[in-house]
Design a protein around this motif. Structure first.
Motif, PDB file in Angstrom:
ATOM      1  N   GLY A 172       0.783  -1.237   0.000  1.00  0.00           N
ATOM      2  CA  GLY A 172       0.000   0.000   0.000  1.00  0.00           C
ATOM      3  C   GLY A 172       0.814   1.285   0.000  1.00  0.00           C
ATOM      4  O   GLY A 172       0.306   2.356   0.326  1.00  0.00           O
ATOM      5  N   VAL A 173       2.079   1.217  -0.416  1.00  0.00           N
ATOM      6  CA  VAL A 173       2.950   2.384  -0.243  1.00  0.00           C
ATOM      7  C   VAL A 173       2.620   3.581  -1.146  1.00  0.00           C
ATOM      8  O   VAL A 173       3.094   4.684  -0.887  1.00  0.00           O
ATOM      9  CB  VAL A 173       4.445   2.022  -0.404  1.00  0.00           C
ATOM     10  N   TYR A 174       1.801   3.370  -2.185  1.00  0.00           N
ATOM     11  CA  TYR A 174       1.411   4.534  -2.981  1.00  0.00           C
ATOM     12  C   TYR A 174       0.388   5.389  -2.220  1.00  0.00           C
ATOM     13  O   TYR A 174       0.165   6.545  -2.555  1.00  0.00           O
ATOM     14  CB  TYR A 174       0.769   4.108  -4.311  1.00  0.00           C
ATOM     15  N   HIS A 175      -0.239   4.777  -1.234  1.00  0.00           N
ATOM     16  CA  HIS A 175      -1.369   5.454  -0.592  1.00  0.00           C
ATOM     17  C   HIS A 175      -1.139   5.766   0.883  1.00  0.00           C
ATOM     18  O   HIS A 175      -2.003   6.308   1.536  1.00  0.00           O
ATOM     19  CB  HIS A 175      -2.633   4.607  -0.754  1.00  0.00           C
ATOM     20  N   ASN A 176      -0.003   5.361   1.430  1.00  0.00           N
ATOM     21  CA  ASN A 176       0.290   5.768   2.810  1.00  0.00           C
ATOM     22  C   ASN A 176       1.609   6.550   2.802  1.00  0.00           C
ATOM     23  O   ASN A 176       2.170   6.816   1.745  1.00  0.00           O
ATOM     24  CB  ASN A 176       0.333   4.552   3.749  1.00  0.00           C
ATOM     25  N   ASP A 177       2.094   6.884   3.976  1.00  0.00           N
ATOM     26  CA  ASP A 177       3.302   7.722   4.008  1.00  0.00           C
ATOM     27  C   ASP A 177       4.536   6.946   4.438  1.00  0.00           C
ATOM     28  O   ASP A 177       5.524   7.528   4.870  1.00  0.00           O
ATOM     29  CB  ASP A 177       3.062   8.921   4.935  1.00  0.00           C
ATOM     30  N   ALA A 234       9.255   7.723  -1.354  1.00  0.00           N
ATOM     31  CA  ALA A 234       9.847   7.637  -2.686  1.00  0.00           C
ATOM     32  C   ALA A 234       8.885   6.941  -3.653  1.00  0.00           C
ATOM     33  O   ALA A 234       8.740   7.337  -4.815  1.00  0.00           O
ATOM     34  CB  ALA A 234      11.178   6.897  -2.632  1.00  0.00           C
ATOM     35  N   PHE A 235       8.212   5.887  -3.183  1.00  0.00           N
ATOM     36  CA  PHE A 235       7.240   5.190  -4.032  1.00  0.00           C
ATOM     37  C   PHE A 235       6.021   6.084  -4.272  1.00  0.00           C
ATOM     38  O   PHE A 235       5.481   6.131  -5.373  1.00  0.00           O
ATOM     39  CB  PHE A 235       6.810   3.872  -3.370  1.00  0.00           C
ATOM     40  N   LYS A 236       5.618   6.770  -3.238  1.00  0.00           N
ATOM     41  CA  LYS A 236       4.417   7.583  -3.353  1.00  0.00           C
ATOM     42  C   LYS A 236       4.592   8.731  -4.362  1.00  0.00           C
ATOM     43  O   LYS A 236       3.694   9.003  -5.155  1.00  0.00           O
ATOM     44  CB  LYS A 236       4.039   8.142  -1.978  1.00  0.00           C
ATOM     45  N   VAL A 237       5.751   9.389  -4.343  1.00  0.00           N
ATOM     46  CA  VAL A 237       5.914  10.509  -5.284  1.00  0.00           C
ATOM     47  C   VAL A 237       5.969  10.015  -6.731  1.00  0.00           C
ATOM     48  O   VAL A 237       5.503  10.709  -7.640  1.00  0.00           O
ATOM     49  CB  VAL A 237       7.133  11.419  -4.978  1.00  0.00           C
ATOM     50  N   MET A 238       6.492   8.814  -6.946  1.00  0.00           N
ATOM     51  CA  MET A 238       6.502   8.269  -8.305  1.00  0.00           C
ATOM     52  C   MET A 238       5.056   8.077  -8.778  1.00  0.00           C
ATOM     53  O   MET A 238       4.686   8.448  -9.888  1.00  0.00           O
ATOM     54  CB  MET A 238       7.217   6.915  -8.364  1.00  0.00           C
ATOM     55  N   TYR A 239       4.266   7.462  -7.896  1.00  0.00           N
ATOM     56  CA  TYR A 239       2.874   7.195  -8.243  1.00  0.00           C
ATOM     57  C   TYR A 239       2.122   8.500  -8.523  1.00  0.00           C
ATOM     58  O   TYR A 239       1.421   8.634  -9.534  1.00  0.00           O
ATOM     59  CB  TYR A 239       2.203   6.427  -7.095  1.00  0.00           C
ATOM     60  N   GLU A 240       2.294   9.458  -7.635  1.00  0.00           N
ATOM     61  CA  GLU A 240       1.532  10.699  -7.778  1.00  0.00           C
ATOM     62  C   GLU A 240       1.945  11.476  -9.029  1.00  0.00           C
ATOM     63  O   GLU A 240       1.113  12.113  -9.674  1.00  0.00           O
ATOM     64  CB  GLU A 240       1.672  11.548  -6.509  1.00  0.00           C
ATOM     65  N   ALA A 241       3.226  11.382  -9.380  1.00  0.00           N
ATOM     66  CA  ALA A 241       3.680  12.093 -10.578  1.00  0.00           C
ATOM     67  C   ALA A 241       2.992  11.540 -11.826  1.00  0.00           C
ATOM     68  O   ALA A 241       2.525  12.298 -12.679  1.00  0.00           O
ATOM     69  CB  ALA A 241       5.190  11.992 -10.711  1.00  0.00           C
ATOM     70  N   VAL A 242       2.918  10.214 -11.925  1.00  0.00           N
ATOM     71  CA  VAL A 242       2.279   9.629 -13.110  1.00  0.00           C
ATOM     72  C   VAL A 242       0.771   9.901 -13.068  1.00  0.00           C
ATOM     73  O   VAL A 242       0.163  10.297 -14.059  1.00  0.00           O
ATOM     74  CB  VAL A 242       2.559   8.115 -13.207  1.00  0.00           C
ATOM     75  N   ARG A 243       0.172   9.711 -11.895  1.00  0.00           N
ATOM     76  CA  ARG A 243      -1.270   9.932 -11.768  1.00  0.00           C
ATOM     77  C   ARG A 243      -1.638  11.364 -12.148  1.00  0.00           C
ATOM     78  O   ARG A 243      -2.616  11.617 -12.833  1.00  0.00           O
ATOM     79  CB  ARG A 243      -1.707   9.651 -10.324  1.00  0.00           C
ATOM     80  N   ASN A 244      -0.822  12.324 -11.709  1.00  0.00           N
ATOM     81  CA  ASN A 244      -1.169  13.730 -11.912  1.00  0.00           C
ATOM     82  C   ASN A 244      -0.762  14.272 -13.279  1.00  0.00           C
ATOM     83  O   ASN A 244      -1.134  15.376 -13.638  1.00  0.00           O
ATOM     84  CB  ASN A 244      -0.508  14.592 -10.832  1.00  0.00           C
ATOM     85  N   PHE A 245      -0.001  13.520 -14.013  1.00  0.00           N
ATOM     86  CA  PHE A 245       0.460  13.998 -15.321  1.00  0.00           C
ATOM     87  C   PHE A 245      -0.727  14.253 -16.237  1.00  0.00           C
ATOM     88  O   PHE A 245      -1.541  13.363 -16.467  1.00  0.00           O
ATOM     89  CB  PHE A 245       1.392  12.947 -15.939  1.00  0.00           C
ATOM     90  N   PRO A 246      -0.849  15.480 -16.761  1.00  0.00           N
ATOM     91  CA  PRO A 246      -2.044  15.809 -17.558  1.00  0.00           C
ATOM     92  C   PRO A 246      -2.035  15.211 -18.958  1.00  0.00           C
ATOM     93  O   PRO A 246      -2.809  15.617 -19.804  1.00  0.00           O
ATOM     94  CB  PRO A 246      -2.027  17.333 -17.587  1.00  0.00           C
ATOM     95  N   PHE A 247      -1.187  14.254 -19.203  1.00  0.00           N
ATOM     96  CA  PHE A 247      -1.232  13.424 -20.395  1.00  0.00           C
ATOM     97  C   PHE A 247      -0.819  14.118 -21.676  1.00  0.00           C
ATOM     98  O   PHE A 247       0.116  13.691 -22.326  1.00  0.00           O
ATOM     99  CB  PHE A 247      -2.610  12.782 -20.579  1.00  0.00           C
TER     100      PHE A 247
END
Ligand SMILES: *[C@@H]1O[C@H](CO)[C@@H](O)[C@H](O)[C@H]1NC(C)=O
Ligand SMILES: *[C@@H]1O[C@H](CO)[C@@H](O)[C@H](O)[C@H]1NC(C)=O
Ligand SMILES: *[C@@H]1O[C@H](CO)[C@@H](O)[C@H](O)[C@H]1NC(C)=O
Length: 458
Positions: free
Chosen positions: A385-390, A394-407
């Protein structure tokens, strides 16, 4: 070719900061334009140095072979007459010492060398190639799954067919999410959405076996009868390197191998299976099934040795008896069944190195994945669950960067630079300590996409 020409539009025009039908409005600020131009022309390393004061002692790494590189240089020569060589020869000392990037050069294991082949060449050789990518999504995994799929399409040159197995309630959301993607990416993919279907044995029992729906993957060879080969990934996976490169591992199977996975742990002494498992498992530390390549044709046609029937069993006849025999001893559900199967059939398995299935286990107790230190992570697997907890920023920022990328925006400007910045906030953690481990392949993948598309226009 038609699609590549279409895609070139996004890569070329937007990357080069030229206006055109693909650039979104006039909102791109001038300094971003300059940064984007520099990013593509000079290479990410130098840019890192310019923007972040990181070490720029080394010349930018060559991506691809000499031919590709010269082609790109020739292309660049049309845009700039003067190479900004001053930046290259005079590295400015950083004011605030930044965390050291990995500079140690380990010898590359020979086995991984030809994976570095420029993807455009493979593409040419193979004509139009399709990657078949399967995922099983239940519960609240919609966003995570869409982020994984997005990471797969960002850097691929091959076309991708998504096989999405999902609970009925998620079907329409998957469909509308994919339909909302930019047209240029949609020309590059097909998708099918299937119901969860345990075609063998007692469905309720299979469903309970692990987290909801995970055992579905065991049935893919029977359900996807027309598919020759498949890349299965968990929903919490991100491709930091082109999905094409993992697909190409299929071509390195020898005549007996029919599946590929990474070890569950690098150090058997502290691995789970070697300490706790009450059932047979593969090798010294077991294998992890979160990223699994399968030649389904072979899986369907072979007999599998086992501890029950000496003559061997076909895959579809094996699963249920195996489950019955071991159900009181297995902890991790279908992954344990796969370990038992490959324990008895080790010659069927290709084991790929840890950077193709990089988990918190590889860094949270200190770094133990040498391949990721050398080459960077190719596939990130944020289990626990490391994309969603703190727990593992390092894993979380990778996930959020891809998720937030406006494509549709420029990859460097809207994805890589923000990611680099936010990654800097994680360097105090054990996993974030070596930014290159997480960022190296990602940056190279971006530049490769740029090159390939440039070359196809040229
Ligand atoms: C489940 O898969 C089998 C093939 O193994 C197929 O015949 C059946 O129609 C599928 N069921 C559903 C509900 O899709
Ligand atoms: C999978 O195996 C079959 C049978 O050996 C082979 O014909 C096919 O080319 C393989 N698929 C890939 C992608 O290598
Ligand atoms: C294929 O590789 C596996 C694992 O290294 C090995 O056990 C097997 O014997 C090999 N098969 C052939 C035909 O060489």
């Amino acid at each position: 070719m038609k699609n590549l020409t279409a895609r070139k539009c996004s890569a070329n025009d937007v990357s080069a900061g030229r206006s055109g039908s693909c650039e979104r409005g006039h909102t791109m600020k001038l300094r971003y334009k300059i940064a984007a131009v520099l990013g593509c022309l000079v290479g990410g390393r130098l840019l890192q140095y310019l923007l972040l004061g990181m070490s720029a002692g080394e010349t930018p790494p060559r991506v691809g072979d000499g031919r590709a590189w010269r082609a790109v240089q020739a292309f660049q020569g049309r845009l700039v007459t003067r190479q900004p060589t001053a930046f290259r020869s005079q590295p400015r000392p950083a004011l605030n010492p930044r965390p050291r990037l990995l500079t140690k050069r380990h010898k590359k294991p020979a086995s991984d060398r030809d994976l570095q082949e420029p993807i455009f060449r493979l593409h040419r050789q193979n004509g139009e190639e399709w990657v078949h990518l399967a995922v099983v999504a239940c519960g609240d995994r919609l966003e995570e799954t869409m982020t994984m799929l997005k990471s797969a399409i960002l850097f691929s040159i091959y076309k991708i067919k998504f096989h999405i197995f999902a609970e009925d309630t998620l079907h329409s959301q998957f469909e509308s999410s994919i339909k909302a993607w930019p047209y240029l990416y949609k020309t590059h993919l097909e998708y099918s959405i299937y119901p969860i279907n345990f075609s063998v044995g007692n469905p309720q029992e299979w469903k309970k076996l692990f987290k909801p729906c995970a055992a579905q993957r065991l049935f893919l060879p029977m359900i996807l009868k027309d598919v020759d080969s498949l890349l299965y990934v968990d929903t919490d996976v991100l491709f930091l390197r082109s999905v094409d490169d993992v697909w190409n591992i299929l071509k390195r199977f020898n005549s007996t191998q029919l599946a590929a996975m990474a070890p569950e742990h690098e150090i058997p002494k502290i691995g789970w299976y070697s300490r706790f498992a009450r059932h047979p498992y593969y090798g010294a530390a077991g294998v992890n099934s979160g990223v699994m390549l399968m030649n389904l044709t072979r899986i369907r046609s072979r007999l599998f040795k086992n501890s029950m029937i000496p003559s061997g069993l076909r895959w579809e006849d094996l699963l249920y008896p195996l489950y019955h025999k071991y159900k009181n001893d297995i902890t991790w559900g279908d992954q344990d069944l796969l370990n038992i199967i490959f324990h008895y059939n080790p010659e069927y398995l290709y084991v790929f190195p840890c950077q193709w299935n990089y988990r918190p286990d590889h860094c949270m107790y200190g770094s133990n994945c040498r391949g990721a230190e050398d080459q960077g992570v190719a596939i990130l697997h944020g289990n626990r669950g490391v994309y969603h907890n703190d727990k593992q920023p390092a894993f979380k920022v990778m996930y959020e960067a891809v998720r937030n990328f406006p494509f549709e925006d420029n990859l460097f400007q809207s994805l890589y630079f923000p990611l680099q910045n936010s990654f800097m906030n994680t360097v105090h953690t054990l996993c974030g300590r070596l930014p290159q481990v997480f960022l190296k392949q990602f940056e190279q993948a971006m530049r490769k996409v740029y090159e390939v598309r440039v070359i196809h226009i040229g």
